[in-house]
Scaffold this motif. Sequence first.
Motif, PDB file in Angstrom:
ATOM      1  N   PRO A   1       0.916  -1.089  -0.110  1.00  0.00           N
ATOM      2  CA  PRO A   1      -0.100  -0.029  -0.052  1.00  0.00           C
ATOM      3  C   PRO A   1       0.893   1.331  -0.058  1.00  0.00           C
ATOM      4  O   PRO A   1       2.117   0.997   0.561  1.00  0.00           O
ATOM      5  N   PRO A   2       0.479   2.145  -0.660  1.00  0.00           N
ATOM      6  CA  PRO A   2       1.277   3.582  -0.510  1.00  0.00           C
ATOM      7  C   PRO A   2       1.671   4.054   0.714  1.00  0.00           C
ATOM      8  O   PRO A   2       2.973   4.632   0.926  1.00  0.00           O
ATOM      9  N   THR A   3       0.955   3.792   1.883  1.00  0.00           N
ATOM     10  CA  THR A   3       1.520   4.293   3.293  1.00  0.00           C
ATOM     11  C   THR A   3       2.670   3.153   3.349  1.00  0.00           C
ATOM     12  O   THR A   3       3.663   3.785   4.361  1.00  0.00           O
TER      13      THR A   3
ATOM     14  N   ASP B   1      -3.541  -0.733   6.585  1.00  0.00           N
ATOM     15  CA  ASP B   1      -3.702  -0.748   5.229  1.00  0.00           C
ATOM     16  C   ASP B   1      -3.053  -2.108   4.479  1.00  0.00           C
ATOM     17  O   ASP B   1      -3.568  -2.633   3.497  1.00  0.00           O
TER      18      ASP B   1
ATOM     19  N   ASP C   1      -8.701  -0.993  -0.986  1.00  0.00           N
ATOM     20  CA  ASP C   1     -10.188  -0.344  -1.269  1.00  0.00           C
ATOM     21  C   ASP C   1     -10.849  -0.724   0.162  1.00  0.00           C
ATOM     22  O   ASP C   1     -11.651  -1.532   0.741  1.00  0.00           O
TER      23      ASP C   1
ATOM     24  N   ARG D   1       2.386  -0.703  -5.965  1.00  0.00           N
ATOM     25  CA  ARG D   1       1.629   0.251  -5.231  1.00  0.00           C
ATOM     26  C   ARG D   1       0.125   0.217  -5.503  1.00  0.00           C
ATOM     27  O   ARG D   1      -0.120   0.597  -6.698  1.00  0.00           O
ATOM     28  N   LYS D   2      -0.621  -0.063  -4.435  1.00  0.00           N
ATOM     29  CA  LYS D   2      -1.835   0.031  -4.761  1.00  0.00           C
ATOM     30  C   LYS D   2      -2.724   0.284  -3.324  1.00  0.00           C
ATOM     31  O   LYS D   2      -2.566  -0.218  -2.313  1.00  0.00           O
ATOM     32  N   HIS D   3      -3.803   1.167  -3.483  1.00  0.00           N
ATOM     33  CA  HIS D   3      -4.437   1.550  -2.320  1.00  0.00           C
ATOM     34  C   HIS D   3      -5.529   0.571  -1.937  1.00  0.00           C
ATOM     35  O   HIS D   3      -6.290   0.022  -3.020  1.00  0.00           O
TER      36      HIS D   3
END
Length: 224
Positions: free
Chosen positions: A54-56, A168, A88, A84-86
């Motif tokens: 995740p981006p974080t 995340d 959902d 990189r994936k947020h």
Amino acid sequence: MSIEAFKQRFVLDTSLFLTDEIRRDDESLEDAVLRLLELIANARLNLGISCYVPPTIHDELTTMLEARDVSEEVYSKLNTWVIRKHPDRYAVSIPANVVYSFVDEMSGRVDRGLRVSEKAVRRAEASADEPLEDHDHKTEVDAVISQLREKYRDAMRTGVLDSREDFDLLILARELEAGVVTEDRGIIDWTEDFGLRYIRGREFPALLEQYLTAVDPDSRRTIE
């Protein structure tokens, strides 16, 4: 065995890249990370294994790598081969029992944190605000405060889901039905509640190496 059998998804934690456990003898952090990223790349090219963050987590990892002054090659390979994936957060559901357990856990930790603070206040009251014998600028009260920080952090954070990055990671893994790769004991404990499979970070390079032995050497693709 068909290569299709090896296709998997993994969500990677910062601790995977920073743990000393992935290093070989006398191997630097940068060399260990580059070797890991090369394995991730080869696994993706040859077996369709995908690794996500995740981006974080990506931001946390790059900040820590910058502090260790790694080369641009590390960032280039990281950004190329780790997706990189947020997560959902609206679509992924969490069992009510997980939320209940979290609230119950935090309630108990707040009580422990209060007890730690109360003991520190009593010690501070009984301490002299004079410099310590072996430290010109640190008083007994300063020492009490320092110990309070350590014990309070241990009471409130150790083994618990305590950051956006951790959350995340778990949500993305649940969304993708992916395995979690981490050295964080707290995250490992939570994978059970989230119904996720996990692998210790120290075991991940060897796992990829073992998977890659199934690839025909004559048809194997590499990033070199």
